[in-house]
Design a protein around this motif. Structure first.
Motif, mmCIF file in Angstrom:
data_model
loop_
_atom_site.group_PDB
_atom_site.id
_atom_site.type_symbol
_atom_site.label_atom_id
_atom_site.label_comp_id
_atom_site.label_asym_id
_atom_site.label_seq_id
_atom_site.Cartn_x
_atom_site.Cartn_y
_atom_site.Cartn_z
ATOM 1 N N THR A 187 0.858 -1.180 0.000
ATOM 2 C CA THR A 187 0.000 0.000 0.000
ATOM 3 C C THR A 187 0.905 1.245 0.000
ATOM 4 O OG1 THR A 187 -0.064 0.195 2.414
ATOM 5 C CG2 THR A 187 -1.704 -1.258 1.378
ATOM 6 N N GLY A 188 0.308 2.399 -0.210
ATOM 7 C CA GLY A 188 1.083 3.629 -0.201
ATOM 8 C C GLY A 188 1.795 3.861 1.122
ATOM 9 N N ARG A 189 1.089 3.631 2.222
ATOM 10 C CA ARG A 189 1.688 3.825 3.542
ATOM 11 C C ARG A 189 2.800 2.816 3.780
ATOM 12 N NH1 ARG A 189 2.268 7.940 6.598
ATOM 13 N NH2 ARG A 189 0.115 8.303 7.237
ATOM 14 N N GLU A 190 2.601 1.558 3.378
ATOM 15 C CA GLU A 190 3.636 0.546 3.557
ATOM 16 C C GLU A 190 4.887 0.893 2.749
ATOM 17 O OE1 GLU A 190 0.570 -3.224 4.305
ATOM 18 O OE2 GLU A 190 1.454 -2.858 2.327
ATOM 19 N N ALA A 191 4.691 1.436 1.550
ATOM 20 C CA ALA A 191 5.834 1.829 0.730
ATOM 21 C C ALA A 191 6.608 2.967 1.396
ATOM 22 C CB ALA A 191 5.355 2.263 -0.654
ATOM 23 N N GLN A 192 5.895 3.913 2.027
ATOM 24 C CA GLN A 192 6.558 4.989 2.762
ATOM 25 C C GLN A 192 7.367 4.445 3.926
ATOM 26 O OE1 GLN A 192 3.256 7.773 3.620
ATOM 27 N NE2 GLN A 192 4.580 9.339 2.753
ATOM 28 N N VAL A 193 6.764 3.505 4.649
ATOM 29 C CA VAL A 193 7.455 2.906 5.792
ATOM 30 C C VAL A 193 8.698 2.161 5.327
ATOM 31 C CG1 VAL A 193 7.299 1.174 7.629
ATOM 32 C CG2 VAL A 193 5.387 2.749 7.235
ATOM 33 N N ALA A 204 14.617 1.622 4.667
ATOM 34 C CA ALA A 204 15.798 1.584 3.806
ATOM 35 C C ALA A 204 16.784 2.701 4.152
ATOM 36 C CB ALA A 204 15.382 1.683 2.341
ATOM 37 N N LEU A 205 16.271 3.800 4.715
ATOM 38 C CA LEU A 205 17.133 4.895 5.142
ATOM 39 C C LEU A 205 17.761 4.639 6.512
ATOM 40 C CD1 LEU A 205 15.003 7.930 3.922
ATOM 41 C CD2 LEU A 205 17.348 7.401 3.202
ATOM 42 N N GLY A 206 17.381 3.524 7.140
ATOM 43 C CA GLY A 206 18.005 3.136 8.397
ATOM 44 C C GLY A 206 17.311 3.626 9.657
ATOM 45 N N LEU A 207 16.054 4.059 9.555
ATOM 46 C CA LEU A 207 15.356 4.564 10.728
ATOM 47 C C LEU A 207 14.754 3.439 11.561
ATOM 48 C CD1 LEU A 207 15.566 7.113 8.875
ATOM 49 C CD2 LEU A 207 13.461 7.905 9.963
ATOM 50 N N SER A 208 14.695 3.663 12.864
ATOM 51 C CA SER A 208 14.045 2.723 13.770
ATOM 52 C C SER A 208 12.531 2.916 13.698
ATOM 53 C CB SER A 208 14.511 2.965 15.207
ATOM 54 O OG SER A 208 14.044 4.224 15.668
ATOM 55 N N ASN A 209 11.780 1.984 14.307
ATOM 56 C CA ASN A 209 10.322 2.121 14.325
ATOM 57 C C ASN A 209 9.901 3.443 14.965
ATOM 58 O OD1 ASN A 209 10.026 -0.330 13.089
ATOM 59 N ND2 ASN A 209 9.380 -1.434 14.910
ATOM 60 N N LYS A 210 10.561 3.806 16.052
ATOM 61 C CA LYS A 210 10.213 5.039 16.747
ATOM 62 C C LYS A 210 10.482 6.256 15.877
ATOM 63 C CE LYS A 210 10.857 7.429 21.160
ATOM 64 N NZ LYS A 210 11.537 7.392 22.488
ATOM 65 N N GLU A 211 11.603 6.250 15.166
ATOM 66 C CA GLU A 211 11.944 7.374 14.297
ATOM 67 C C GLU A 211 10.994 7.460 13.105
ATOM 68 O OE1 GLU A 211 16.746 7.412 15.330
ATOM 69 O OE2 GLU A 211 15.962 6.236 13.665
ATOM 70 N N ILE A 226 2.640 8.957 13.166
ATOM 71 C CA ILE A 226 1.693 7.918 13.557
ATOM 72 C C ILE A 226 2.324 7.116 14.690
ATOM 73 C CG2 ILE A 226 0.509 7.745 11.337
ATOM 74 C CD1 ILE A 226 2.288 5.556 10.501
ATOM 75 N N SER A 227 1.557 6.242 15.301
ATOM 76 C CA SER A 227 2.025 5.545 16.497
ATOM 77 C C SER A 227 3.072 4.482 16.167
ATOM 78 C CB SER A 227 0.852 4.895 17.227
ATOM 79 O OG SER A 227 0.375 3.781 16.500
ATOM 80 N N VAL A 228 3.888 4.177 17.162
ATOM 81 C CA VAL A 228 4.904 3.134 17.002
ATOM 82 C C VAL A 228 4.237 1.778 16.769
ATOM 83 C CG1 VAL A 228 6.792 1.906 18.131
ATOM 84 C CG2 VAL A 228 6.587 4.375 18.416
ATOM 85 N N GLU A 229 3.115 1.534 17.442
ATOM 86 C CA GLU A 229 2.397 0.265 17.270
ATOM 87 C C GLU A 229 1.919 0.095 15.834
ATOM 88 O OE1 GLU A 229 2.250 -2.216 19.383
ATOM 89 O OE2 GLU A 229 3.527 -0.978 20.676
ATOM 90 N N GLU A 271 3.037 -2.816 12.964
ATOM 91 C CA GLU A 271 2.120 -3.592 12.126
ATOM 92 C C GLU A 271 2.498 -3.464 10.657
ATOM 93 O OE1 GLU A 271 -1.880 -2.448 12.866
ATOM 94 O OE2 GLU A 271 -1.803 -2.915 15.020
ATOM 95 N N HIS A 272 2.821 -2.250 10.239
ATOM 96 C CA HIS A 272 3.227 -2.043 8.838
ATOM 97 C C HIS A 272 4.495 -2.832 8.519
ATOM 98 C CE1 HIS A 272 0.201 0.786 7.742
ATOM 99 N NE2 HIS A 272 0.638 1.779 8.512
ATOM 100 N N VAL A 273 5.455 -2.819 9.436
ATOM 101 C CA VAL A 273 6.711 -3.538 9.204
ATOM 102 C C VAL A 273 6.447 -5.038 9.036
ATOM 103 C CG1 VAL A 273 8.926 -4.216 10.217
ATOM 104 C CG2 VAL A 273 8.169 -1.845 10.382
ATOM 105 N N GLN A 274 5.617 -5.596 9.894
ATOM 106 C CA GLN A 274 5.289 -7.022 9.781
ATOM 107 C C GLN A 274 4.604 -7.320 8.454
ATOM 108 O OE1 GLN A 274 6.309 -9.475 11.802
ATOM 109 N NE2 GLN A 274 7.450 -7.830 12.836
ATOM 110 N N ASN A 275 3.691 -6.452 8.043
ATOM 111 C CA ASN A 275 3.001 -6.648 6.761
ATOM 112 C C ASN A 275 3.980 -6.559 5.595
ATOM 113 O OD1 ASN A 275 0.489 -6.966 7.961
ATOM 114 N ND2 ASN A 275 -0.041 -4.790 7.801
ATOM 115 N N ILE A 276 4.914 -5.627 5.689
ATOM 116 C CA ILE A 276 5.919 -5.465 4.627
ATOM 117 C C ILE A 276 6.780 -6.714 4.498
ATOM 118 C CG2 ILE A 276 8.018 -4.205 3.975
ATOM 119 C CD1 ILE A 276 6.672 -1.707 5.290
ATOM 120 N N LEU A 277 7.286 -7.196 5.627
ATOM 121 C CA LEU A 277 8.144 -8.393 5.599
ATOM 122 C C LEU A 277 7.398 -9.579 5.003
ATOM 123 C CD1 LEU A 277 9.948 -8.156 9.076
ATOM 124 C CD2 LEU A 277 10.737 -7.345 6.853
ATOM 125 N N ARG A 278 6.119 -9.706 5.355
ATOM 126 C CA ARG A 278 5.321 -10.820 4.843
ATOM 127 C C ARG A 278 5.053 -10.667 3.350
ATOM 128 N NH1 ARG A 278 0.154 -10.727 4.019
ATOM 129 N NH2 ARG A 278 -0.143 -8.907 5.384
#
Length: 234
Positions: free
Chosen positions: A173-179, A184-191, A198-201, A205-212
């Protein structure tokens, strides 16, 4: 002597026009010689160096007892680096203007600085005048020049991803591509959460969806794929 005094008065007048005189600055650098030289440069330019520290932890403690207008932070420090220091400072003083100082034009450093709300990113090789101008802009709430490294990376971080340009094995999705771009720029979830506001939680979720979705083994694998397909172009 009159000539020297005349030059000094002219310099003061120029600094006043530029809005530099009297800006209170706190400087942090773990190289003592560099720190002393930096303080001298800023004071000669008409800035008021109200304090300094040779490390992040000392800076955080000292900042509790001084009032400043702009914080100048070296990024590479042994005990607590400048980015980690800025993150801690942001917890108690979220609006304090900060200028990051570095010897490295590293996209990850710059992206993390953007996410943490730094106003400027100045290379040490750029010289004192560039740093003074950056401090002035930070104090007056002016944006970094469009051609600066910080502005370029910031634009890449904000730019929406054209999903049609992604390969079929990246059904994001567009948001997942942004995440993923931020990953890829090396940012942590918090950053990433701070950058996208948006929230860290939600980021987790986006990171897990991306990896899958891209069938990546981990964040590093996903980041490498993102770079390969040109998701991050500086």
């Amino acid at each position: 002597m009159r000539c020297v005094e005349g030059v000094r008065q002219l310099a003061i007048a120029q600094f006043q026009v530029m809005g530099i005189m009297g800006i209170r600055v706190f400087v942090v650098d773990d190289h003592i010689v560099a720190l002393d030289g930096l303080k001298n440069q800023l004071q000669l330019a008409g800035l008021v160096v109200v304090g300094s520290a040779p490390g992040g932890l000392e800076a955080i403690e000292s900042l509790q007892s001084v009032e400043i207008d702009v914080l100048v932070l070296d990024i590479r420090m042994s005990e607590l680096d400048g980015l980690a220091t800025l993150e801690r400072v942001r917890a108690t003083n979220p609006k304090l203007p900060a200028v990051m100082l570095s010897s490295y034009e590293n996209p990850t450093y710059i992206a993390r600085a953007v996410a943490l709300g730094a106003c400027e990113y100045v290379l040490k090789s750029a010289g004192g005048a560039v740093l003074v101008a950056a401090i002035s802009r930070a104090h007056h709430g002016e944006t970094s020049p469009p051609d600066s490294t910080l502005s370029r990376v910031s634009q890449v971080m904000r730019r929406e991803v054209n999903l049609d340009s992604l390969p079929k094995d990246m059904p994001l999705t567009g948001r997942e591509a942004q995440v993923l771009k931020h990953m890829a720029l090396g940012l942590s979830n918090k950053e990433i959460a701070q950058s996208l506001m948006i929230s860290v939680e939600t980021i987790k979720e986006h990171v897990q969806n991306i990896l899958r979705k891209v069938n990546a083994k981990d964040r590093t694998d996903a980041a490498v794929r993102a770079i390969r397909v040109g998701l991050v172009e500086l």
